[in-house]
Scaffold this active site. Structure first.
Site, PDB file in Angstrom:
ATOM      1  N   ARG A  70       0.833  -1.207   0.000  1.00  0.00           N
ATOM      2  CA  ARG A  70       0.000   0.000   0.000  1.00  0.00           C
ATOM      3  C   ARG A  70       0.872   1.263   0.000  1.00  0.00           C
ATOM      4  NH1 ARG A  70      -5.023   0.194   1.216  1.00  0.00           N
ATOM      5  NH2 ARG A  70      -5.087  -1.727   2.402  1.00  0.00           N
ATOM      6  N   LEU A  98      -6.283   4.657   2.325  1.00  0.00           N
ATOM      7  CA  LEU A  98      -5.025   5.401   2.192  1.00  0.00           C
ATOM      8  C   LEU A  98      -4.189   5.253   3.451  1.00  0.00           C
ATOM      9  CD1 LEU A  98      -6.708   8.466   0.523  1.00  0.00           C
ATOM     10  CD2 LEU A  98      -4.974   7.014  -0.569  1.00  0.00           C
ATOM     11  N   HIS A 114     -19.001  10.089   1.474  1.00  0.00           N
ATOM     12  CA  HIS A 114     -19.292   8.728   1.931  1.00  0.00           C
ATOM     13  C   HIS A 114     -20.809   8.551   1.998  1.00  0.00           C
ATOM     14  CE1 HIS A 114     -18.620   4.912   3.872  1.00  0.00           C
ATOM     15  NE2 HIS A 114     -19.597   5.234   4.717  1.00  0.00           N
ATOM     16  N   GLU A 179     -25.708  13.471  -3.450  1.00  0.00           N
ATOM     17  CA  GLU A 179     -24.241  13.605  -3.540  1.00  0.00           C
ATOM     18  C   GLU A 179     -23.881  14.712  -4.524  1.00  0.00           C
ATOM     19  OE1 GLU A 179     -22.251   9.877  -4.265  1.00  0.00           O
ATOM     20  OE2 GLU A 179     -23.212   8.921  -2.563  1.00  0.00           O
TER      21      GLU A 179
END
Ligand code: GAR
Length: 223
Positions: A70, A98, A114, A179
């Site tokens: 990652r 992340l 979200h 959104e």
């Protein structure tokens, strides 16, 4: 001749359809006084890449599958973002967790959307979880990103009713319409210099926002 001040530079990270990216593109200009300087996708087949290309926005694919760790993937993201001297990084359906180093580097200029009324339902399958819990209302949150997943200070929320006949798809569709209203508003506030992260709260015009963030109960009515 008076030179115009350079517009704030925004980098958008996507993984898929990019309909939130589209909402931002559609509001660039007077509504959102900023330039999207690059759209980065961790998936080569993300439909959002075509949306960016259609708007003549530079795109870049950084495929997470090419990286064993990652941290190495995040380091490649950082290199690309910093090439563009981004003022704001917008996660728009970016479905990778992340690393803390990444988040700390951009903390205060890293936004996420979200699909739940955070702090309810961090993580995945939010619409199904709202249905399983027999919630009467559901919604979406724009928040500052901090190292803890889906937990940063809320900026703005929009609520939708959960209807008897809803399945996860119909509920997701109703949420997504909201959104496209709230993400452009939050990005506009940020690039206009009105929105800041201060400790564990978000400030708008120097005023601490409520923990839920500002709450949108009908388009463009904020309280
Ligand atoms: C949006 O519904 C967004 O809220 C969600 O992914 C979708 C992306 O759609 N984000 C998350 O679940 C992040 N945890 P889009 O690619 O069409 O904008």
């Amino acid at each position: 001749m008076i030179e115009e001040a350079p517009k704030p530079k925004v980098v958008v990270l996507i993984s898929g359809n990019g309909s939130n990216l589209q909402a931002l593109i559609d509001n660039l200009g007077t509504e959102i006084p900023a330039d999207i300087v690059c759209v980065i996708s961790n998936r080569p087949d993300a439909a959002g890449l075509d949306r960016a290309k259609n708007a003549s926005i530079h795109t870049r694919v950084i495929d997470h599958a090419d990286f064993e760790q990652r941290e190495l993937f995040d380091a490649a993201l950082i290199r690309e973002i910093d090439k563009h001297a981004a003022d704001l990084i917008v996660l728009a359906g970016f479905m990778r967790i992340l690393s803390n180093d990444f988040v700390r580097r951009y903390q205060g200029r890293l936004l996420n959307i979200h699909p739940s009324l955070l702090p309810k339902y961090p993580g995945l399958s939010t619409h199904q979880r709202a249905l399983d819990a027999k919630d009467k209302k559901h919604g979406v949150t724009v928040h500052f990103v901090i190292p803890e997943l889906d937990a940063g200070p809320n900026i703005i929320q929009a609520e939708v009713p959960v209807l008897k006949q809803d399945d996860a798809e119909s509920l997701a569709n109703r949420v997504q319409k909201q959104e496209y209203v709230i993400y452009p508003i939050a990005v506009k506030w940020f690039v206009e210099g009105r929105l800041q992260l201060h400790g564990d709260r978000a400030l708008l015009d120097q005023e601490v926002l409520p923990e839920s963030g500002l709450y949108l109960d009908s388009p463009h009515t904020l309280h």
